[in-house]
Design an enzyme around this catalytic site. Structure first.
Site, PDB file in Angstrom:
ATOM      1  N   LEU A  46       1.049  -1.080   0.114  1.00 26.77           N
ATOM      2  CA  LEU A  46       0.102  -0.141  -0.121  1.00 26.77           C
ATOM      3  C   LEU A  46       0.852   1.364  -0.013  1.00 26.77           C
ATOM      4  CD1 LEU A  46      -2.697  -0.809   2.660  1.00 26.77           C
ATOM      5  CD2 LEU A  46      -3.096  -0.433  -0.056  1.00 26.77           C
ATOM      6  N   ASP A  47       0.623   2.355  -0.858  1.00 26.41           N
ATOM      7  CA  ASP A  47       1.169   3.313  -0.658  1.00 26.41           C
ATOM      8  C   ASP A  47       1.232   4.077   0.518  1.00 26.41           C
ATOM      9  OD1 ASP A  47       1.996   3.058  -3.600  1.00 26.41           O
ATOM     10  OD2 ASP A  47       0.271   4.476  -4.123  1.00 26.41           O
ATOM     11  N   PRO A  48       2.390   5.009   0.816  1.00 26.61           N
ATOM     12  CA  PRO A  48       2.105   5.599   2.087  1.00 26.61           C
ATOM     13  C   PRO A  48       0.913   6.526   2.279  1.00 26.61           C
ATOM     14  CG  PRO A  48       4.393   5.642   1.140  1.00 26.61           C
ATOM     15  CD  PRO A  48       3.397   5.250   0.257  1.00 26.61           C
TER      16      PRO A  48
END
Length: 306
Positions: A46-48
């Site tokens: 998951l992206d930040p």
């Protein structure tokens, strides 16, 4: 003198609710420290910016993590219409603007057009590799690498909230789908731009966000309470066919031998194997031509703490 807490063998799956602002790996390491786990891995980055469901695999569960990567997923995405960003989300700089006075009907039509089997070009700001380096490293230097379109499936796009320029949608999709790119493509269909301002993964492989736990919740628990939240390793492969073998056949598999198997079973995919006592042994493949089972990935039962 401070000493690091000793690590221990921990086996199982933690459904973590990843917070915004942390990379998947940082969230994984924080969970690993809380559990004092010797080994840990996650399933699907998951992206930040993104929050939500991040299954963390401790110990023996990591052997089966790849089967979760192939799973369908669901997200809640918040879009800002009329603005394009360098990254496709709120972390990038705004690089272009266009009309934002989109009607609900226009937006609904675009969502419908992008539902079903579609082709999607992965974004430059992604972890996909080119010559051994992730694409985002090239993107940060202003280098654009040609990407081949992928075949994906958008099962549904449900509009939860719409007040242009803001839109909130629930998306159910196949593996390999980039929601940032989907939001840009929805806008492109209308003749404008869009970028994500929030993204939350709500489901993966049948697990839901309601089953997950935050790092703060975990930190407030005792070690025994934390351990009780772990799911068994075989939850990652529940979609595969299952067989039960006698003790002799199980021993053969553990010693690298191929026990005979004559029952009629689908042989195109891995098969879950259990002992007669109900213990999960691992995954095998059925070699139909010789009527035998070959071990693919087996639990190291000498190293389980369950």
């Amino acid at each position: 003198m401070n000493t690091k807490p000793s690590k221990r063998p921990v086996n199982g799956v933690l459904l973590l609710d990843k917070p915004e602002g942390l990379s998947s790996n940082t969230a994984l390491q924080k969970a690993r420290r809380l559990y004092r786990a010797e080994k840990a891995g996650h399933t699907g980055v998951l992206d930040p910016l993104a929050t939500g469901l991040l299954p963390v695999c401790f110990g023996e569960a990591a052997k089966f993590a790849q089967y979760l990567l192939d799973a369908d997923k669901a997200y809640t995405a918040t879009l800002k219409l009329g603005e394009a960003s360098t990254t496709g989300d709120a972390e990038g700089e705004i690089i272009d603007t266009a009309r934002a006075d989109i009607s609900l009907q226009e937006f609904q039509t675009a969502c419908t057009a992008l539902t079903g089997p579609i082709r999607q070009v992965p974004p430059m700001f992604s972890a996909l590799k080119h010559e051994g380096k992730p694409l985002y490293e090239y993107a940060r230097k202003g280098i654009v690498i040609e990407r081949k379109p992928r075949d994906i499936t958008i099962y549904s796009i449900d509009i939860q909230e719409f007040a242009a320029p803001k839109a909130v949608i629930d998306v159910r999709c196949s593996k390999g789908t980039y929601i940032r790119t989907l939001s840009e493509d929805i806008a492109k269909h209308i003749g404008t731009f869009a970028h994500l301002t929030a993204l939350r993964r709500t489901e993966t492989a049948g697990f839901t966000i309601a089953q997950s736990h935050t790092l703060e919740q975990l930190a407030d628990l005792s070690e025994a309470e934390r351990d009780a939240l772990l799911l068994p390793c075989d939850v990652l492969v529940q979609h595969l066919p299952k067989i039960t073998l006698n003790d002799h056949a199980v021993e053969m598999l553990k010693f690298g031998q191929r026990p005979q198997f004559t029952e009629n079973i689908a042989h195109e995919q891995p098969i879950r194997v259990y002992s007669q006592q109900g213990e999960f042994i691992g995954l095998v493949e059925y070699q139909q031509d010789i009527g035998r089972l070959k071990a693919l990935r087996l639990m190291n039962t000498a190293n389980t703490s369950e």
